[in-house]
Design an enzyme around this catalytic site. Structure first.
Site, PDB file in Angstrom:
ATOM      1  N   HIS A 168      -0.773  11.041  -1.931  1.00 43.00           N
ATOM      2  CA  HIS A 168      -2.055  10.587  -1.399  1.00 43.00           C
ATOM      3  C   HIS A 168      -3.002  11.745  -1.086  1.00 43.00           C
ATOM      4  O   HIS A 168      -4.084  11.851  -1.664  1.00 43.00           O
ATOM      5  CB  HIS A 168      -1.849   9.733  -0.144  1.00 43.00           C
ATOM      6  CG  HIS A 168      -3.144   9.292   0.463  1.00 43.00           C
ATOM      7  ND1 HIS A 168      -3.809  10.031   1.423  1.00 43.00           N
ATOM      8  CD2 HIS A 168      -3.920   8.216   0.222  1.00 43.00           C
ATOM      9  CE1 HIS A 168      -4.931   9.418   1.750  1.00 43.00           C
ATOM     10  NE2 HIS A 168      -5.021   8.308   1.037  1.00 43.00           N
ATOM     11  N   HIS A 216       0.818  -1.223   0.000  1.00 42.45           N
ATOM     12  CA  HIS A 216       0.000   0.000   0.000  1.00 42.45           C
ATOM     13  C   HIS A 216       0.850   1.269   0.000  1.00 42.45           C
ATOM     14  O   HIS A 216       1.738   1.423   0.826  1.00 42.45           O
ATOM     15  CB  HIS A 216      -0.872  -0.047   1.262  1.00 42.45           C
ATOM     16  CG  HIS A 216      -1.868   1.045   1.392  1.00 42.45           C
ATOM     17  ND1 HIS A 216      -2.050   1.754   2.546  1.00 42.45           N
ATOM     18  CD2 HIS A 216      -2.756   1.554   0.500  1.00 42.45           C
ATOM     19  CE1 HIS A 216      -3.019   2.644   2.388  1.00 42.45           C
ATOM     20  NE2 HIS A 216      -3.458   2.541   1.146  1.00 42.45           N
TER      21      HIS A 216
HETATM   22  O1  G3P Z   1      -6.658   1.634  -2.942  1.00 43.52           O
HETATM   23  C1  G3P Z   1      -6.748   1.203  -1.636  1.00 43.52           C
HETATM   24  C2  G3P Z   1      -6.472   2.324  -0.677  1.00 43.52           C
HETATM   25  O2  G3P Z   1      -5.264   2.936  -1.049  1.00 43.52           O
HETATM   26  C3  G3P Z   1      -7.564   3.345  -0.643  1.00 43.52           C
HETATM   27  O3  G3P Z   1      -7.399   4.280   0.360  1.00 43.52           O
HETATM   28  O4  G3P Z   1      -6.876   6.466   1.236  1.00 43.52           O
HETATM   29  O5  G3P Z   1      -5.111   4.733   1.238  1.00 43.52           O
HETATM   30  O6  G3P Z   1      -5.811   5.775  -0.903  1.00 43.52           O
HETATM   31  P1  G3P Z   1      -6.251   5.368   0.479  1.00 43.52           P
HETATM   32 MG    MG Z   2      -4.647   4.596  -2.296  1.00 39.24          MG
END
Ligand code: G3P
Ligand code: MG
Length: 233
Positions: A51, A9
């Site tokens: 992000h 992630h």
């Molecule tokens: O794509 C999964 C996740 O990354 C979504 O949430 O806020 O971490 O981009 P965020």
């Molecule tokens: Mg994400």
């Protein structure tokens, strides 16, 4: 039955500054078969990894990216001296060593710019099965799908819609990407009955990983691919 796929992630935000080249490399070195990162479009037309919609939390800058010139944005420190990478730099670094899930964070031209970039990569040999484009902004994702219907898309949700997984079917999506807060057995069952893969964010705890595996999810987004990798066999 195979265990849920590991999707590292924001690169691997538990191991390096999020959404940087260092984080992408850390995810690959930790053995993650897939990497997720967030992409925004700057008014200059450049695509870059970030992000938040502001710079304050993850860089030494402040305010909106659009308030800075592209050159000023690129001069920022995103942690440990890392720069905000461009989409091209990220893809060059990954070089097909992992599957890539690109999350569209901005709209108004982001889908078109990413579609053009990815179609170039596919034409140059990047396999379609190693690409997934997702967004919480489903109209932007729909636009992406219309522009590049051959590239798989994943509908991102942070909640449980009234009509369950229907929005993902409407998008002709390959997956439904769900928040761990809202993983509901009926939603998972509905997604499965529609032929969708189910991926869940963000899962760092091995026990939660095993609980989701028992529920039949197909993959999880994790900040720590190193922690979950021993379970993901
Ligand atoms: O794509 C999964 C996740 O990354 C979504 O949430 O806020 O971490 O981009 P965020
Ligand atoms: Mg994400």
């Amino acid at each position: 039955m195979s265990q849920p796929l590991l999707i590292s992630h924001r690169g691997a935000r538990g191991l390096a500054p999020e959404n940087t080249l260092r984080a992408l490399e850390a995810g690959i070195l930790a053995g993650a078969p897939w990497l997720e990162f967030d992409v925004q479009r700057h008014p200059s037309g450049e695509l870059f990894l970030l992000h938040d919609l502001t710079l304050d939390r993850s860089t030494n800058g402040q305010g909106l990216p659009a308030e800075l010139s592209w050159e000023a944005l690129r001069a920022l420190d995103a942690g440990l001296g890392e720069r905000l990478p461009t989409l091209d730099e990220a893809l060059d670094l990954i070089d097909q060593r992992a599957g890539v899930n690109i999350e569209l964070k901005t709209w108004d031209g982001t889908a078109a710019a990413v579609a053009a970039k990815l179609r170039e990569r596919v034409a140059a040999g990047w396999p379609l099965e190693k690409l997934l484009v997702s967004s919480f902004h489903l109209p932007e994702l729909f636009e992406f799908h219309q522009l590049a219907p051959e590239i798989p898309v994943g509908a991102l949700l942070c909640g449980v819609p009234l009509d369950w997984a229907a929005c993902a079917s409407e998008l002709q999506a390959a997956s439904l990407n769900l928040s761990s807060e809202f993983v509901d057995a009926r939603l998972v069952a509905d997604a499965k009955s529609r032929g969708l893969a189910v991926y869940v964010y963000t899962v760092n705890d091995p026990e939660e990983y095993l609980r989701l595996a028992a529920l039949g999810v197909d993959g999880v987004f994790t900040d720590y691919p190193d922690r979950l990798r021993p379970l993901a066999v």
